[in-house]
Design a protein around this motif. Structure first.
Motif, short mmCIF file in Angstrom:
data_model
loop_
_atom_site.label_atom_id
_atom_site.label_comp_id
_atom_site.label_asym_id
_atom_site.label_seq_id
_atom_site.Cartn_x
_atom_site.Cartn_y
_atom_site.Cartn_z
N TYR A 1 45.84 14.78 33.38
CA TYR A 1 47.05 15.50 33.80
C TYR A 1 47.57 14.80 35.06
O TYR A 1 47.00 14.94 36.14
CB TYR A 1 46.71 16.97 34.11
N SER A 2 48.62 14.05 34.91
CA SER A 2 49.19 13.31 36.03
C SER A 2 50.56 13.87 36.36
O SER A 2 51.20 14.54 35.53
CB SER A 2 49.29 11.82 35.69
N THR B 1 54.10 18.40 40.88
CA THR B 1 52.88 18.42 41.70
C THR B 1 52.25 19.79 41.70
O THR B 1 51.04 19.94 41.51
CB THR B 1 53.20 18.01 43.15
N ASP C 1 50.62 20.77 38.37
CA ASP C 1 49.37 20.03 38.18
C ASP C 1 48.25 20.60 39.06
O ASP C 1 47.11 20.77 38.60
CB ASP C 1 49.60 18.56 38.51
N LEU D 1 44.67 22.50 37.90
CA LEU D 1 43.36 22.14 38.44
C LEU D 1 42.65 23.38 38.99
O LEU D 1 41.47 23.63 38.67
CB LEU D 1 43.52 21.09 39.54
N LEU E 1 38.30 16.58 32.28
CA LEU E 1 39.69 16.83 32.64
C LEU E 1 39.97 16.12 33.95
O LEU E 1 39.27 16.33 34.95
CB LEU E 1 39.94 18.34 32.79
N TRP E 2 40.97 15.28 33.96
CA TRP E 2 41.34 14.50 35.14
C TRP E 2 42.69 14.94 35.66
O TRP E 2 43.61 15.24 34.88
CB TRP E 2 41.40 13.02 34.78
N PHE E 3 42.81 14.93 37.00
CA PHE E 3 44.05 15.37 37.63
C PHE E 3 44.49 14.36 38.68
O PHE E 3 43.72 14.00 39.58
CB PHE E 3 43.86 16.74 38.28
N PRO F 1 47.61 14.69 40.88
CA PRO F 1 48.79 15.51 41.17
C PRO F 1 49.96 14.76 41.78
O PRO F 1 51.11 15.18 41.62
CB PRO F 1 48.26 16.59 42.13
N GLN G 1 47.00 12.74 27.41
CA GLN G 1 47.61 12.74 28.74
C GLN G 1 48.86 13.62 28.73
O GLN G 1 49.67 13.56 27.80
CB GLN G 1 48.03 11.33 29.17
#
Length: 509
Positions: free
Chosen positions: A176-177, A188, A191, A195, A214-216, A218, A307
């Motif tokens: 999640y970018s 931002t 995101d 999180l 799960l990747w963040f 922000p 993504q």
């Protein structure tokens, strides 16, 4: 969306990461008055938006209504001068209080922010990420994926069971970018809230955290994001590359991080621009920017299945292909199942579609992730919060929370589907077909691809097709998401497809 053109009433962590060679930095003072960017609108003949994009203008919305194309675009004074020479008379977009974007931004700042925080301030996004990681060491690992032009760490949080013990990417992963474009503050915040939601609901999401990562990220553009918190710079979109080397940041500076990726870089002038002053300026070369290198390095290293790359404003839900229109990716059935359709979109009120059907892009994140790394990648273009608010989403907790909550089911669908993307999990109840044929009536070239999109689990399939009314032909295709053969003919019609069998026979579908 159409708007009237009249005034509306009314921590210390060991942060790994790549090192970059630092050069003297340009000043990030407020932009000169003539360089300050506002949001404008105009109504013009259909096709105008495409023409303006090709000339380097930042068209952010377009809609055909009553035979006219309603366009919203950002512009500084020099852009307005150029638009005037083209015969256009744009008017500022105004919110319900009658404020332009910069007027609304000034009012928010004057009152002190309730929701918004910059990246590097005390208590800002970077500090929040460090605090979250320190308080949740069993499931959160924070790392730097690279540094910005100004030497700031671009922070990424990995959230999974055993986050600090297991190698990155060992489980199916979702990224999640957000906020490649500096002015898109709501991205931002959405995101960050996602999180925080995952951590707060770790018990109910235990199975998801056991099976996936799960990747963040922000803020993918920290320098630019911080720049938008200074007077007069609220609608700045790009990073802070000093293109002309004069030691100052002005309208001719900056590179769009979402047009700087190597995939389809400089495919044309509509999907990105060669003009340094353009908000879609692609940069001097592919991956010329450290922010791009950081994101691309993360995509390559982890190998994400999924993504979501949050932007604003829409509301749109876009997926590849973005660089040319009427082009579907082989994974289109998965995209359609998870994204939904106009009648029942995955996020209520959003318009789901192939990215290029709404506007073309090249050198962007979605196509890079999909074609280079096999990542299913979406761009949710979040809503503006009120009619006329544009990029200046209201500093209102209830509205921000509502924007996060309406996209939450889709965000969780995507993560849950990472284990087996071909059979996606979604709250819409959609499924993917075993195969989809791609019929056509006439071939206008020397040869025509006859193809079927088939699930890998089927293994090899047999494609049965017919050319110019001749006897049916059969071709054995390798297993995969998509397979094709080429028929050299003037016309050809696909008549069926069958899964492998001991004695293959023509299919009925």
């Amino acid at each position: 969306m159409s708007r009237p053109l009249t005034l509306a009433a009314a921590l210390v962590l060991g942060l790994g990461g790549c090192l970059v060679t630092m050069t003297p930095q340009a000043s990030a003072d407020p932009l000169p008055p003539r360089d300050r960017i506002e949001l404008y609108q105009l109504d013009s003949p259909p096709g105008t938006a495409q023409t303006l994009r090709e000339k380097g203008f930042d068209v952010v919305q377009q809609e055909i209504e009553n035979g006219k194309e309603h366009i919203e675009l950002t512009a500084a004074q020099t852009d307005l001068d150029a638009l005037g020479k083209l015969g256009h008379k744009p008017e500022p977009v105004r919110n319900p209080q009658g404020q332009t974007q910069l007027e609304a931004a000034r009012a928010q700042a004057a009152g002190g922010y309730t929701v918004w925080r910059s990246y590097s301030e005390p208590g800002g996004i970077a500090a929040q990420l460090k605090a979250i990681a320190a308080a949740n060491r069993d499931i959160v690992k924070l790392q730097s994926i690279g540094k910005t032009l100004r030497g700031q760490d671009i922070l990424a949080a990995k959230v999974t069971t055993g986050a600090r013990l297991l190698p990155d990417g060992v489980k199916p992963a979702t990224l999640y970018s957000a906020t490649q474009h500096a002015r898109e503050w709501i991205a931002t915040e959405v995101d960050m809230r996602l999180l925080k939601y995952v951590i707060a609901n770790r018990a109910t999401l235990k199975d998801l955290l056991n099976k996936t990562e799960l990747w963040f990220v922000p803020v993918a553009n920290p320098d630019g994001y911080d720049f938008t918190f200074t007077e007069g710079n609220r609608l700045w979109r790009k990073n802070l590359r000093d293109n002309d080397g004069d030691g100052r940041i002005t309208i001719g500076d900056g590179v769009d991080p979402n047009r700087n990726f190597p995939t389809n870089f400089h495919y044309d002038e509509e999907g990105s621009s060669s003009i340094p002053s353009s908000d879609t300026y692609r940069g001097a070369g592919p991956a010329s920017e450290p922010e791009t290198k950081a994101m691309d390095g993360l995509l390559k290293r982890v190998g994400f299945e999924m993504q979501l790359n949050y932007h604003s404003y829409g509301p749109l839900l876009l997926y590849p292909v973005g660089f040319q229109i009427a082009t579907e990716a082989a994974d289109n059935p998965i995209y359609e199942a998870l994204t939904g359709n106009d009648a029942k979109p995955a996020i209520p009120g959003f318009d789901p579609d192939l990215s290029a059907e709404l506007y073309t892009t090249n050198g962007d994140t979605n196509d890079r992730a999909h074609f280079q790394y096999g990542t299913l990648s979406w761009t949710p273009e979040l809503d503006e919060g009120c009619d006329g608010c544009g990029f200046v989403f209201p500093d209102d907790e209830a509205l921000v929370r509502a924007e996060f909550e309406k996209g939450l089911p889709f965000a969780l669908d995507v993560a849950r589907s990472a284990v087996n993307p071909v059979e996606p999990v979604n709250h819409l109840g959609n499924t993917t077909p075993d195969f989809e044929i791609d019929p056509f009536e006439v071939s206008y070239g020397k040869s025509q691809v006859v193809q079927v999109n088939a699930k890998r689990k089927l293994g090899p399939v047999f494609l049965n097709y017919q050319v110019n009314g001749a006897a049916p032909r059969r071709s054995r295709l390798p297993g995969g998401r998509a397979a094709s053969v080429t028929a050299t003919a003037t016309t050809a019609t696909t008549i069926g497809c069958a899964a492998r069998s001991p004695e293959p026979s023509p299919a009925t579908g």
